[in-house]
Scaffold this motif. Structure first.
Motif, PDB file in Angstrom:
ATOM      1  N   SER A   1      -4.410   5.164   0.493  1.00 16.77           N
ATOM      2  CA  SER A   1      -4.745   4.554  -0.784  1.00 16.77           C
ATOM      3  C   SER A   1      -6.252   4.365  -0.919  1.00 16.77           C
ATOM      4  N   GLU A   2      -6.675   4.082  -2.148  1.00 11.97           N
ATOM      5  CA  GLU A   2      -8.097   3.862  -2.395  1.00 11.97           C
ATOM      6  C   GLU A   2      -8.599   2.628  -1.650  1.00 11.97           C
ATOM      7  N   HIS A   3      -7.736   1.638  -1.478  1.00 11.43           N
ATOM      8  CA  HIS A   3      -8.131   0.421  -0.773  1.00 11.43           C
ATOM      9  C   HIS A   3      -8.456   0.728   0.690  1.00 11.43           C
ATOM     10  N   THR A   4      -7.607   1.508   1.310  1.00 13.04           N
ATOM     11  CA  THR A   4      -7.817   1.843   2.716  1.00 13.04           C
ATOM     12  C   THR A   4      -9.063   2.697   2.883  1.00 13.04           C
TER      13      THR A   4
ATOM     14  N   GLY B   1     -11.619   2.853   0.807  1.00 12.99           N
ATOM     15  CA  GLY B   1     -12.775   2.020   0.475  1.00 12.99           C
ATOM     16  C   GLY B   1     -13.152   1.098   1.624  1.00 12.99           C
ATOM     17  N   TYR B   2     -12.141   0.540   2.277  1.00 14.66           N
ATOM     18  CA  TYR B   2     -12.384  -0.316   3.435  1.00 14.66           C
ATOM     19  C   TYR B   2     -13.069   0.477   4.544  1.00 14.66           C
TER      20      TYR B   2
ATOM     21  N   ASP C   1       0.842  -1.186   0.000  1.00 11.84           N
ATOM     22  CA  ASP C   1       0.000   0.000   0.000  1.00 11.84           C
ATOM     23  C   ASP C   1       0.887   1.250   0.000  1.00 11.84           C
TER      24      ASP C   1
END
Length: 166
Positions: free
Chosen positions: A92-95, A97-98, A78
């Motif tokens: 990040s987008e993942h974090t 989004g989560y 990440d």
């Protein structure tokens, strides 16, 4: 989240017995506790990524400034790339989004708790709170109190305060 959202409608249309069953099921599975722990750790993780710039350590540096193996893996998977995101302090987008999905799940759980308490004939105020000033809580003293609704949990309030301080 979808299951919790559907349960809200089912509990609303069902009687007191089903509401008691759902309340018992949620408490036995510790759903609220797990979600609150996830929210608190997510907020802490976001706070750490904002306050922590990309630190490259060498083997000769003191161990206090070195990253753990887990932190190195998280950074590798990440990375904070300024060229892609435009801001090194943005996660990040993942974090993100989560965290968005986690907050949606938390909202659905709060709504389900309210509906269950309404069907059971209980009010949402929970046990009476003393008029003494609240003690400041640190990360080590945060515990889940089984008798309280999510908005009354010290963990929930700490997560909100920590997120607002960022």
């Amino acid at each position: 989240m979808l299951i919790i959202s559907e349960l809200i409608l089912i509990v609303r249309d069902s009687g007191k017995g089903f509401a008691c069953y759902i309340a018992d099921l949620l408490s036995r599975c510790k759903v609220q506790k797990v979600v609150l722990h996830c929210v608190l750790s997510s907020v802490h993780s976001m706070k750490a990524s904002v306050s922590d710039t990309t630190v490259i350590t060498t083997p000769n540096e003191p161990s206090s400034s070195r990253q753990t193996f887990t932190e190195e893996i998280v950074r590798f998977n990440d990375p904070l790339d300024e060229r892609v995101r435009g801001c090194r302090f943005r996660a990040s987008e993942h974090t993100e989004g989560y965290q968005v999905q986690l907050l949606r799940l938390l909202l659905a759980l709060i709504m389900l708790e309210h509906q269950v308490n309404t069907q059971k004939g209980e009010d949402d105020t929970g046990p009476p709170v003393a008029n003494t000033p609240a003690k400041p809580t640190t990360g080590y003293h945060l515990k889940f109190n089984a008798g309280l609704n999510i908005p009354q949990q010290p963990m929930f309030l700490a997560a909100i305060l920590s997120a607002l301080r960022q």
